[in-house]
Design a protein around this motif. Structure first.
Motif, PDB file in Angstrom:
ATOM      1  N   LEU A   1       3.396 -18.901  -7.233  1.00 61.35           N
ATOM      2  CA  LEU A   1       3.814 -17.586  -6.765  1.00 61.35           C
ATOM      3  C   LEU A   1       2.710 -16.568  -7.042  1.00 61.35           C
ATOM      4  CD1 LEU A   1       7.519 -17.275  -8.019  1.00 61.35           C
ATOM      5  CD2 LEU A   1       6.726 -17.726  -5.699  1.00 61.35           C
ATOM      6  N   THR A   2       2.207 -15.940  -5.988  1.00 65.55           N
ATOM      7  CA  THR A   2       1.200 -14.898  -6.129  1.00 65.55           C
ATOM      8  C   THR A   2       1.853 -13.567  -5.808  1.00 65.55           C
ATOM      9  OG1 THR A   2      -0.561 -16.410  -5.444  1.00 65.55           O
ATOM     10  CG2 THR A   2      -1.045 -14.069  -5.348  1.00 65.55           C
ATOM     11  N   GLN A   3       1.918 -12.698  -6.792  1.00 66.41           N
ATOM     12  CA  GLN A   3       2.596 -11.429  -6.602  1.00 66.41           C
ATOM     13  C   GLN A   3       1.819 -10.527  -5.652  1.00 66.41           C
ATOM     14  OE1 GLN A   3       5.970  -9.810  -6.973  1.00 66.41           O
ATOM     15  NE2 GLN A   3       5.501 -11.425  -8.406  1.00 66.41           N
ATOM     16  N   MET A   4       2.501  -9.921  -4.698  1.00 69.82           N
ATOM     17  CA  MET A   4       1.846  -8.987  -3.785  1.00 69.82           C
ATOM     18  C   MET A   4       1.408  -7.744  -4.547  1.00 69.82           C
ATOM     19  SD  MET A   4       3.386  -7.249  -0.332  1.00 69.82           S
ATOM     20  CE  MET A   4       2.733  -5.687   0.256  1.00 69.82           C
ATOM     21  N   CYS A   5       0.129  -7.392  -4.402  1.00 70.90           N
ATOM     22  CA  CYS A   5      -0.422  -6.204  -5.042  1.00 70.90           C
ATOM     23  C   CYS A   5      -0.885  -5.213  -3.976  1.00 70.90           C
ATOM     24  CB  CYS A   5      -1.594  -6.577  -5.945  1.00 70.90           C
ATOM     25  SG  CYS A   5      -1.135  -7.485  -7.434  1.00 70.90           S
TER      26      CYS A   5
ATOM     27  N   ALA B   1      -3.386  -3.981  -2.494  1.00 65.27           N
ATOM     28  CA  ALA B   1      -4.801  -4.123  -2.168  1.00 65.27           C
ATOM     29  C   ALA B   1      -4.925  -4.572  -0.719  1.00 65.27           C
ATOM     30  CB  ALA B   1      -5.466  -5.140  -3.091  1.00 65.27           C
ATOM     31  N   GLY B   2      -6.019  -4.181  -0.062  1.00 66.13           N
ATOM     32  CA  GLY B   2      -6.248  -4.608   1.305  1.00 66.13           C
ATOM     33  C   GLY B   2      -5.138  -4.162   2.246  1.00 66.13           C
ATOM     34  N   LEU B   3      -4.736  -5.071   3.143  1.00 67.42           N
ATOM     35  CA  LEU B   3      -3.702  -4.735   4.122  1.00 67.42           C
ATOM     36  C   LEU B   3      -2.353  -4.455   3.481  1.00 67.42           C
ATOM     37  CD1 LEU B   3      -4.426  -7.348   6.972  1.00 67.42           C
ATOM     38  CD2 LEU B   3      -5.207  -4.973   6.800  1.00 67.42           C
ATOM     39  N   ALA B   4      -2.129  -4.981   2.278  1.00 70.52           N
ATOM     40  CA  ALA B   4      -0.849  -4.776   1.592  1.00 70.52           C
ATOM     41  C   ALA B   4      -0.588  -3.303   1.293  1.00 70.52           C
ATOM     42  CB  ALA B   4      -0.810  -5.579   0.299  1.00 70.52           C
ATOM     43  N   GLN B   5      -1.637  -2.503   1.248  1.00 68.22           N
ATOM     44  CA  GLN B   5      -1.454  -1.076   0.995  1.00 68.22           C
ATOM     45  C   GLN B   5      -0.628  -0.413   2.093  1.00 68.22           C
ATOM     46  OE1 GLN B   5      -5.065   1.050  -0.758  1.00 68.22           O
ATOM     47  NE2 GLN B   5      -6.031  -0.800   0.042  1.00 68.22           N
ATOM     48  N   GLY B   6      -0.623  -1.034   3.286  1.00 64.67           N
ATOM     49  CA  GLY B   6       0.138  -0.481   4.395  1.00 64.67           C
ATOM     50  C   GLY B   6       1.590  -0.910   4.415  1.00 64.67           C
ATOM     51  N   HIS B   7       1.981  -1.752   3.445  1.00 67.58           N
ATOM     52  CA  HIS B   7       3.365  -2.240   3.402  1.00 67.58           C
ATOM     53  C   HIS B   7       3.946  -2.161   1.989  1.00 67.58           C
ATOM     54  CE1 HIS B   7       3.456  -3.735   7.520  1.00 67.58           C
ATOM     55  NE2 HIS B   7       2.220  -4.166   7.333  1.00 67.58           N
ATOM     56  N   PRO B   8       4.021  -0.966   1.435  1.00 66.48           N
ATOM     57  CA  PRO B   8       4.591  -0.844   0.088  1.00 66.48           C
ATOM     58  C   PRO B   8       6.054  -1.285   0.037  1.00 66.48           C
ATOM     59  CG  PRO B   8       4.367   1.324   1.116  1.00 66.48           C
ATOM     60  CD  PRO B   8       3.641   0.355   1.994  1.00 66.48           C
ATOM     61  N   GLU B   9       6.728  -1.261   1.176  1.00 66.80           N
ATOM     62  CA  GLU B   9       8.136  -1.666   1.208  1.00 66.80           C
ATOM     63  C   GLU B   9       8.315  -3.162   0.996  1.00 66.80           C
ATOM     64  OE1 GLU B   9       6.679  -2.260   5.446  1.00 66.80           O
ATOM     65  OE2 GLU B   9       6.299  -0.874   3.782  1.00 66.80           O
ATOM     66  N   TRP B  10       7.236  -3.919   1.066  1.00 72.86           N
ATOM     67  CA  TRP B  10       7.316  -5.370   0.862  1.00 72.86           C
ATOM     68  C   TRP B  10       7.165  -5.770  -0.606  1.00 72.86           C
ATOM     69  CZ3 TRP B  10       3.680  -7.455   5.325  1.00 72.86           C
ATOM     70  CH2 TRP B  10       4.323  -7.255   6.554  1.00 72.86           C
ATOM     71  N   ILE B  11       6.814  -4.842  -1.473  1.00 83.53           N
ATOM     72  CA  ILE B  11       6.624  -5.180  -2.883  1.00 83.53           C
ATOM     73  C   ILE B  11       7.987  -5.420  -3.530  1.00 83.53           C
ATOM     74  CG2 ILE B  11       5.790  -4.364  -5.114  1.00 83.53           C
ATOM     75  CD1 ILE B  11       3.619  -2.833  -3.646  1.00 83.53           C
ATOM     76  N   PRO B  12       8.228  -6.594  -4.094  1.00 82.72           N
ATOM     77  CA  PRO B  12       9.546  -6.915  -4.643  1.00 82.72           C
ATOM     78  C   PRO B  12       9.840  -6.150  -5.928  1.00 82.72           C
ATOM     79  CG  PRO B  12       7.992  -8.662  -5.134  1.00 82.72           C
ATOM     80  CD  PRO B  12       7.280  -7.707  -4.225  1.00 82.72           C
ATOM     81  N   GLY B  13      11.131  -6.004  -6.217  1.00 79.20           N
ATOM     82  CA  GLY B  13      11.556  -5.342  -7.440  1.00 79.20           C
ATOM     83  C   GLY B  13      11.671  -6.324  -8.591  1.00 79.20           C
ATOM     84  N   ILE B  14      11.928  -5.784  -9.773  1.00 77.28           N
ATOM     85  CA  ILE B  14      11.987  -6.598 -10.986  1.00 77.28           C
ATOM     86  C   ILE B  14      13.044  -7.693 -10.889  1.00 77.28           C
ATOM     87  CG2 ILE B  14      12.548  -6.570 -13.449  1.00 77.28           C
ATOM     88  CD1 ILE B  14       9.814  -5.487 -12.945  1.00 77.28           C
TER      89      ILE B  14
END
Length: 351
Positions: free
Chosen positions: A204-208, A210-223
């Motif tokens: 499992l690689t946690q989404m951070c 960085a890069g294109l992920a900066q455009g999708h903060p809604e995809w970052i999972p919660g605790i």
């Protein structure tokens, strides 16, 4: 203790005892090389993407390999993009093998659909692992996270897996970038499928951010979503283990014995942390490591007593020190407690 699966397998490297010795000695065990940015998978959260991705490649890789061998490095982790999309990938990996380095290949898995590519990849990764990247078996979910035809891409990765398994490769990992879209039953299904049906552990690689992920903060999972995924990971991948890891699925022996050379030549503590400590186009890798060893290998937190917050007294800190990339992007401090770790009771202090 060293036979615990979360130590032996969470270290990723087949010779985990040697990797742990390198960690204890403060030496670089593996060098991640971001050889190119070309990739057919089209991950919409890619941290290494750029507008000219299909053209961008790291030059002077032979010099990096020679430097690694001179430093006594044992393994090269080939990254991209997809390293198997670089035209000279086989020659570079063959050279690495010939000078005594073990090749670990982090690929989307799609190039392995070509049997000849799969055969060569198995050959040059002898003694190392091959990691493919399949976030979800669900076409609708996969399609939201990647460009292109989800059915075609999922089948391509699975066919690539069939090829390398048929060729005798048994050290295989599936890498999942953990996003909110796969949280819950989907991630559970994928982890169980790979382990129970194919005998393959999931990383499992946690989404951070960085890069294109900066455009999708809604995809970052919660605790709680992270906790659920990690609990499934522990039950399935590391059944019977007395230990656990935080939000990234590699233990500290892997992270603390590894450095990365990005496609731009920057030397970083890992491929997700896009903060360079020196550049190989300006100085040799040996000199960079000599100067920035403490920053690159996180020597400041080797002693759990020097770790901040909950990480310093966590019952699992003999194997885990949290994700340094998550700490960097969420807190601005690579040495801070991992704010996305579900075991970090002081997380509110850091978010």
């Amino acid at each position: 203790m060293k036979n615990d699966s979360i130590i032996s397998c969470g270290c990723l490297h087949p010779d985990h005892e040697e990797a742990i010795k390198y960690f204890d000695d403060g030496k670089v065990y593996s060098v991640q090389i971001e050889s190119n940015l070309a990739c057919s998978q089209g991950c919409l959260y890619c941290y290494a993407s750029s507008s000219d991705a299909f053209l961008k490649e790291l030059p002077n890789i032979i010099e990096v390999l020679d430097s690694a061998a001179n430093m006594g490095v044992r393994a090269i982790d080939w990254l991209g993009g997809d390293p198997l999309m670089r035209k000279d990938w086989y020659e570079l990996m063959k050279y690495a093998s010939d000078i005594g380095l073990t090749n670990n290949i982090w690929t989307s898995g799609m190039p392995l659909e070509n049997y000849d590519v799969a055969k060569k990849a198995v050959e040059v990764s002898q003694g190392g692992f091959i990691s493919v990247h399949l976030d979800s078996l669900d076409e609708e979910i996969y399609g939201k996270l990647h460009t292109g035809d989800p059915e075609r891409k999922i089948n391509s990765i699975l066919k690539g897996l069939d090829n390398i398994r048929a060729l005798g490769k048994d050290n295989i990992i599936n890498c999942i970038t953990f996003t909110k879209l796969v949280a819950g039953e989907d991630i559970n299904k994928t982890i169980k499928y790979f382990f129970e049906d194919l005998g393959i552990r999931t990383c499992l690689t946690q989404m951070c951010k960085a890069g294109l992920a900066q455009g999708h903060p809604e995809w970052i999972p919660g605790i709680e979503e992270i906790k659920g995924a990690c609990n499934t990971r522990d039950k399935v991948n590391y059944h019977g283990s007395a230990l656990s890891m935080s939000s990234m699925d590699t233990n500290k022996f892997y992270c603390g014995g590894m450095i990365c050379v990005t496609v731009d030549g920057d030397v970083t503590p890992c491929s997700v942390i896009r903060k360079g400590f020196g550049n190989i186009h300006i100085s040799s890798l040996e000199k960079i490591v000599e100067r920035y060893r403490d920053d690159l290998l996180f020597t400041h937190i080797r002693d759990p007593g020097k770790m901040q917050g909950h990480c310093g007294y966590c019952e699992h800190n003999s194997v885990c020190w949290g994700c340094r990339a998550t700490a960097y992007y969420e807190c601005g401090d690579m040495l801070a407690p991992d704010p996305k770790c579900w075991m970090n009771y002081n997380k509110k202090t850091w978010i």
